[in-house]
Design a protein around this motif. Sequence first.
Motif, PDB file in Angstrom:
ATOM      1  N   ARG A  29       2.218   1.795  -3.442  1.00 21.05           N
ATOM      2  CA  ARG A  29       1.179   2.307  -4.343  1.00 21.05           C
ATOM      3  C   ARG A  29       0.936   3.791  -4.118  1.00 21.05           C
ATOM      4  O   ARG A  29       0.805   4.563  -5.065  1.00 21.05           O
ATOM      5  CB  ARG A  29      -0.114   1.530  -4.141  1.00 21.05           C
ATOM      6  N   VAL A  30       0.882   4.206  -2.843  1.00 19.80           N
ATOM      7  CA  VAL A  30       0.663   5.613  -2.519  1.00 19.80           C
ATOM      8  C   VAL A  30       1.834   6.443  -3.023  1.00 19.80           C
ATOM      9  O   VAL A  30       1.649   7.516  -3.610  1.00 19.80           O
ATOM     10  CB  VAL A  30       0.471   5.793  -0.992  1.00 19.80           C
ATOM     11  N   ARG A  31       3.043   5.955  -2.828  1.00 23.83           N
ATOM     12  CA  ARG A  31       4.227   6.692  -3.281  1.00 23.83           C
ATOM     13  C   ARG A  31       4.212   6.859  -4.793  1.00 23.83           C
ATOM     14  O   ARG A  31       4.499   7.932  -5.324  1.00 23.83           O
ATOM     15  CB  ARG A  31       5.491   5.956  -2.849  1.00 23.83           C
ATOM     16  N   ARG A  32       3.877   5.787  -5.506  1.00 23.11           N
ATOM     17  CA  ARG A  32       3.822   5.848  -6.966  1.00 23.11           C
ATOM     18  C   ARG A  32       2.758   6.845  -7.420  1.00 23.11           C
ATOM     19  O   ARG A  32       2.957   7.607  -8.348  1.00 23.11           O
ATOM     20  CB  ARG A  32       3.547   4.463  -7.544  1.00 23.11           C
ATOM     21  N   ARG A  33       1.616   6.834  -6.735  1.00 26.66           N
ATOM     22  CA  ARG A  33       0.540   7.765  -7.071  1.00 26.66           C
ATOM     23  C   ARG A  33       0.959   9.215  -6.841  1.00 26.66           C
ATOM     24  O   ARG A  33       0.661  10.104  -7.631  1.00 26.66           O
ATOM     25  CB  ARG A  33      -0.697   7.440  -6.229  1.00 26.66           C
ATOM     26  N   LEU A  34       1.683   9.459  -5.729  1.00 29.62           N
ATOM     27  CA  LEU A  34       2.137  10.806  -5.436  1.00 29.62           C
ATOM     28  C   LEU A  34       3.196  11.277  -6.428  1.00 29.62           C
ATOM     29  O   LEU A  34       3.259  12.468  -6.751  1.00 29.62           O
ATOM     30  CB  LEU A  34       2.680  10.876  -4.017  1.00 29.62           C
ATOM     31  N   GLU A  35       4.046  10.367  -6.905  1.00 37.69           N
ATOM     32  CA  GLU A  35       5.069  10.734  -7.874  1.00 37.69           C
ATOM     33  C   GLU A  35       4.474  11.112  -9.210  1.00 37.69           C
ATOM     34  O   GLU A  35       5.026  11.920  -9.952  1.00 37.69           O
ATOM     35  CB  GLU A  35       6.069   9.598  -8.059  1.00 37.69           C
ATOM     36  N   ARG A  36       3.325  10.536  -9.560  1.00 35.49           N
ATOM     37  CA  ARG A  36       2.678  10.836 -10.835  1.00 35.49           C
ATOM     38  C   ARG A  36       2.038  12.216 -10.840  1.00 35.49           C
ATOM     39  O   ARG A  36       1.851  12.818 -11.883  1.00 35.49           O
ATOM     40  CB  ARG A  36       1.605   9.802 -11.157  1.00 35.49           C
ATOM     41  N   GLU A  37       1.665  12.708  -9.656  1.00 28.94           N
ATOM     42  CA  GLU A  37       0.996  14.013  -9.583  1.00 28.94           C
ATOM     43  C   GLU A  37       1.931  15.156  -9.727  1.00 28.94           C
ATOM     44  O   GLU A  37       3.043  15.196  -9.713  1.00 28.94           O
ATOM     45  CB  GLU A  37       0.248  14.141  -8.254  1.00 28.94           C
ATOM     46  N   SER A  41       0.824  -1.208   0.000  1.00 31.30           N
ATOM     47  CA  SER A  41       0.000   0.000   0.000  1.00 31.30           C
ATOM     48  C   SER A  41       0.858   1.259   0.000  1.00 31.30           C
ATOM     49  O   SER A  41       0.557   2.223  -0.704  1.00 31.30           O
ATOM     50  CB  SER A  41      -0.913   0.014   1.223  1.00 31.30           C
ATOM     51  N   LEU A  42       1.913   1.250   0.790  1.00 32.00           N
ATOM     52  CA  LEU A  42       2.807   2.410   0.821  1.00 32.00           C
ATOM     53  C   LEU A  42       3.478   2.629  -0.529  1.00 32.00           C
ATOM     54  O   LEU A  42       3.642   3.768  -0.972  1.00 32.00           O
ATOM     55  CB  LEU A  42       3.859   2.240   1.923  1.00 32.00           C
TER      56      LEU A  42
END
Length: 81
Positions: A73-81, A70-71
């Motif tokens: 996934r969250v990190r990857r999502r934040l990097e895309r923004e 989960s961490l």
Amino acid sequence: MNDVTTDGERSFSVGHVLHIVVWLIVLAAIVLFALVNTDKVNVDWVAQNSEAPLWMVIGISAVAGAIIGSLARVRRRLERE
């Protein structure tokens, strides 16, 4: 079929229901696996050794893996923004 829902009704998509069913199957498999694996095993820590039921070792490992995933996934999502 009516697209309008009242306060007492909820609308679920097929994908949402499928997601819940898959998670329930995974949970049932984990519980069944835990019930079958009740033997005590040695756990080697950095400074000491201890004994724990195999189901507990598997459960803690599964939870730790889910948290790490989960961490990530969250990190990857934040990097895309």
